[in-house]
Write an enzyme that holds these catalytic residues in place. Structure first.
Site, mmCIF file in Angstrom:
data_model
loop_
_atom_site.group_PDB
_atom_site.id
_atom_site.type_symbol
_atom_site.label_atom_id
_atom_site.label_comp_id
_atom_site.label_asym_id
_atom_site.label_seq_id
_atom_site.Cartn_x
_atom_site.Cartn_y
_atom_site.Cartn_z
ATOM 1 N N THR A 1 -2.731 -13.200 2.697
ATOM 2 C CA THR A 1 -2.360 -13.226 4.120
ATOM 3 C C THR A 1 -3.284 -14.166 4.896
ATOM 4 O OG1 THR A 1 -1.527 -10.979 3.931
ATOM 5 C CG2 THR A 1 -2.119 -11.727 6.155
ATOM 6 N N ARG B 1 -5.696 -4.716 -10.825
ATOM 7 C CA ARG B 1 -5.340 -5.786 -11.777
ATOM 8 C C ARG B 1 -6.546 -6.659 -12.095
ATOM 9 N NH1 ARG B 1 -0.430 -6.211 -8.982
ATOM 10 N NH2 ARG B 1 -1.392 -7.745 -7.628
ATOM 11 N N ARG C 1 -3.543 11.983 -24.844
ATOM 12 C CA ARG C 1 -2.415 11.808 -23.922
ATOM 13 C C ARG C 1 -2.744 10.683 -22.934
ATOM 14 N NH1 ARG C 1 -0.629 14.888 -27.084
ATOM 15 N NH2 ARG C 1 0.675 16.712 -26.760
ATOM 16 N N ALA D 1 -15.684 11.354 -15.382
ATOM 17 C CA ALA D 1 -15.019 10.836 -16.586
ATOM 18 C C ALA D 1 -16.037 10.536 -17.688
ATOM 19 C CB ALA D 1 -14.234 9.573 -16.245
ATOM 20 N N GLU D 2 -15.588 10.714 -18.932
ATOM 21 C CA GLU D 2 -16.462 10.431 -20.083
ATOM 22 C C GLU D 2 -16.521 8.930 -20.370
ATOM 23 O OE1 GLU D 2 -14.577 13.139 -19.851
ATOM 24 O OE2 GLU D 2 -16.294 14.508 -19.908
ATOM 25 N N ASP E 1 -6.214 -11.267 0.890
ATOM 26 C CA ASP E 1 -6.652 -12.665 0.973
ATOM 27 C C ASP E 1 -5.474 -13.642 1.025
ATOM 28 O OD1 ASP E 1 -6.032 -12.157 -1.725
ATOM 29 O OD2 ASP E 1 -7.382 -13.741 -2.398
ATOM 30 N N ARG F 1 6.279 -9.732 1.343
ATOM 31 C CA ARG F 1 5.725 -10.995 0.847
ATOM 32 C C ARG F 1 6.786 -12.032 1.179
ATOM 33 N NH1 ARG F 1 1.285 -9.109 -2.111
ATOM 34 N NH2 ARG F 1 1.667 -7.059 -3.003
ATOM 35 N N GLY G 1 0.567 -6.103 0.120
ATOM 36 C CA GLY G 1 0.779 -4.701 -0.278
ATOM 37 C C GLY G 1 0.351 -3.750 0.841
ATOM 38 N N THR H 1 -6.252 -3.699 1.827
ATOM 39 C CA THR H 1 -5.915 -3.684 0.396
ATOM 40 C C THR H 1 -6.675 -2.545 -0.273
ATOM 41 O OG1 THR H 1 -6.172 -4.859 -1.700
ATOM 42 C CG2 THR H 1 -7.593 -5.569 0.051
ATOM 43 N N ILE H 2 -6.025 -1.836 -1.183
ATOM 44 C CA ILE H 2 -6.698 -0.675 -1.782
ATOM 45 C C ILE H 2 -7.802 -1.087 -2.760
ATOM 46 C CG2 ILE H 2 -4.726 0.885 -1.511
ATOM 47 C CD1 ILE H 2 -4.164 0.559 -4.515
ATOM 48 N N ASP H 3 -7.816 -2.365 -3.188
ATOM 49 C CA ASP H 3 -8.697 -2.754 -4.297
ATOM 50 C C ASP H 3 -10.168 -2.963 -3.920
ATOM 51 O OD1 ASP H 3 -6.733 -2.678 -6.221
ATOM 52 O OD2 ASP H 3 -6.101 -4.743 -5.853
ATOM 53 N N ARG I 1 -7.712 17.150 -15.571
ATOM 54 C CA ARG I 1 -8.842 17.804 -16.257
ATOM 55 C C ARG I 1 -8.495 19.269 -16.565
ATOM 56 N NH1 ARG I 1 -13.529 16.002 -18.639
ATOM 57 N NH2 ARG I 1 -14.269 14.858 -16.836
ATOM 58 N N ASP J 1 -11.679 -5.621 -2.969
ATOM 59 C CA ASP J 1 -12.173 -6.789 -3.707
ATOM 60 C C ASP J 1 -12.262 -8.035 -2.835
ATOM 61 O OD1 ASP J 1 -9.486 -7.074 -3.374
ATOM 62 O OD2 ASP J 1 -9.061 -7.737 -5.409
ATOM 63 N N ARG K 1 -2.686 0.989 15.365
ATOM 64 C CA ARG K 1 -2.870 1.799 16.580
ATOM 65 C C ARG K 1 -4.073 1.307 17.392
ATOM 66 N NH1 ARG K 1 -6.355 6.152 17.223
ATOM 67 N NH2 ARG K 1 -5.767 7.757 18.722
HETATM 68 P P1 ATP Z 1 -2.437 -7.910 -1.486
HETATM 69 O O1 ATP Z 1 -3.936 -7.899 -1.662
HETATM 70 O O2 ATP Z 1 -1.885 -6.571 -1.253
HETATM 71 O O3 ATP Z 1 -1.713 -8.683 -2.549
HETATM 72 P P2 ATP Z 1 -2.140 -10.252 0.141
HETATM 73 O O4 ATP Z 1 -2.254 -10.493 1.604
HETATM 74 O O5 ATP Z 1 -3.143 -10.937 -0.736
HETATM 75 O O6 ATP Z 1 -2.164 -8.683 -0.076
HETATM 76 P P3 ATP Z 1 0.017 -11.968 -0.766
HETATM 77 O O7 ATP Z 1 1.395 -11.660 -1.198
HETATM 78 O O8 ATP Z 1 -0.875 -12.727 -1.695
HETATM 79 O O9 ATP Z 1 -0.651 -10.580 -0.340
HETATM 80 O O10 ATP Z 1 0.098 -12.809 0.605
HETATM 81 C C1 ATP Z 1 0.887 -12.348 1.694
HETATM 82 C C2 ATP Z 1 1.767 -13.459 2.200
HETATM 83 O O11 ATP Z 1 0.946 -14.518 2.730
HETATM 84 C C3 ATP Z 1 2.600 -14.153 1.150
HETATM 85 O O12 ATP Z 1 3.779 -13.415 0.843
HETATM 86 C C4 ATP Z 1 2.922 -15.473 1.832
HETATM 87 O O13 ATP Z 1 3.995 -15.323 2.735
HETATM 88 C C5 ATP Z 1 1.639 -15.747 2.623
HETATM 89 N N1 ATP Z 1 0.816 -16.735 1.897
HETATM 90 C C6 ATP Z 1 -0.058 -16.511 0.908
HETATM 91 N N2 ATP Z 1 -0.600 -17.679 0.436
HETATM 92 C C7 ATP Z 1 -0.034 -18.654 1.183
HETATM 93 C C8 ATP Z 1 -0.156 -20.087 1.213
HETATM 94 N N3 ATP Z 1 -0.976 -20.740 0.376
HETATM 95 N N4 ATP Z 1 0.590 -20.773 2.112
HETATM 96 C C9 ATP Z 1 1.406 -20.124 2.976
HETATM 97 N N5 ATP Z 1 1.563 -18.792 2.992
HETATM 98 C C10 ATP Z 1 0.862 -18.056 2.125
#
Ligand code: ATP
Length: 322
Positions: free
Chosen positions: A105, A172, A246, A187-188, A103, A72, A11, A126-128, A155, A130, A21
């Protein structure tokens, strides 16, 4: 090492451009040739790579998204795809790679290392927020600021109409965006997946809230076990039919927009450190920032982790949300 490459994957998140950069300009300062790989692992397989110079990354530090695009890649999950990617890197003499992503990636890079010895260094994008091995991931600070700004606007209207708003933010598996944007917007109630049964706590708080309170905001992480903002809205309506409730789902606006200054600084530090790490002979490690210092964590440990909810922060919320 004479030639390296950089790519963004998974993402997108604001601050990725600042990191790209930093990688490109640091590499050029060390007289390295640097390629930008477009569309993550998919572009690596396709050979979609362009040589970058200092002007390729001009005027991007303030832009959200990623100029290198992201994807992906299903094909990278196959051995044939990875072999093709290896051939494309070797064709260009690429001897080191900076991967900006989550993770997944980094897991991909570990699997790739079984057939390809080219060193990889990761930057957490990643924005999360985590990932183990860093206090900040690239995108988190901007995402919480975007969410807070949106809740501030909600608000105003909630206050004018004496309404209760349930606002869903991204997350998620991780509730940090909800926790920080909830605290920051006063926030309450804050509902996060790491803290089970928090819906009941929030319902109790609504029942006992200060009389005369004009508006109430409940921030919900999309992955909360209560089932997201609409389910929480139904529960609030069922318990308090007299309240005007709402629901707003912030969605992808949290991913876009200009990165905050903190984001740009952190992303620049990480990109700069990633190139240094490649030149130091490091491999398959993620750059992070821990206690405001650059730190490295092996890819295998830089995994998504479910944080124990910070009990002190949650206690503080219950005191301040009156
Ligand atoms: P986000 O946190 O935004 O989801 P991410 O890096 O965790 O980012 P993923 O879609 O999980 O996003 O992984 C990115 C890409 O890494 C996948 O689309 C895939 O091409 C590759 N990848 C992930 N796991 C594996 C794996 N076990 N083997 C080979 N390639 C992988």
């Amino acid at each position: 090492m004479k030639t390296i490459a950089v790519f963004t994957s998974g993402g997108d998140s604001p601050g990725m451009n600042a990191c790209v950069r930093a990688v490109v300009r640091t590499a050029l300062s060390k007289e390295l040739k640097v390629f930008g790989i477009r569309y993550g692992y998919e572009g690596m397989i396709e050979g979609d790579m362009v040589e970058m110079d200092a002007s390729s990354v001009a005027n991007i530090i303030h832009r959200g998204g990623t100029i290198l695009k992201t994807a992906r890649s299903k094909r990278f999950m196959t051995i044939e795809g990875r072999q093709q990617a290896k051939a494309e890197l070797e064709k260009r003499g690429i001897e080191g790679v900076v991967a900006i992503g989550g993770d997944g990636t980094f897991r991909g890079a570990v699997v790739f290392s079984e057939i390809c010895p080219i060193p990889f260094i990761g930057c957490p994008g990643t924005i999360d927020n985590d990932l183990a091995g860093t206090d900040y991931t690239i995108g988190f600070d901007t995402a919480i600021n975007t969410a807070v700004e949106a809740v501030d606007r909600i608000r105003d209207t909630a206050e004018s109409h004496n309404r209760v708003f349930i606002v869903e933010v991204m997350g998620r598996d991780a509730g940090l965006i909800a926790l920080y944007s909830g605290i920051g917007s006063g926030a309450e109630g804050i509902l996060i997946p790491e803290s089970p049964n928090d819906l009941q706590v929030v319902l109790n708080r609504l029942a006992n809230s200060r009389s005369g309170k004009q508006s109430k905001i409940i921030v919900v992480a999309e992955g909360d076990e209560a089932g997201g903002a609409f389910k929480v809205g139904d529960a609030v309506k069922a318990n308090f039919p007299e309240l005007d409730v709402r629901v707003t789902v912030l969605g992808h606006i949290q991913r876009g927009g200009a990165p905050t200054c903190m984001e740009r600084v952190n992303a620049s530090r990480m990109g700069y450190a990633a190139v240094d790490a490649l030149l130091n002979g490091q491999s398959h490690e993620m750059v992070g920032i821990i206690n405001n210092k650059i730190a490295f964590t092996p890819f295998k440990d830089a995994v998504k982790h479910i944080l124990e909810p910070d009990k002190a922060l949650l206690r503080m919320v219950s005191v301040l949300a009156r």
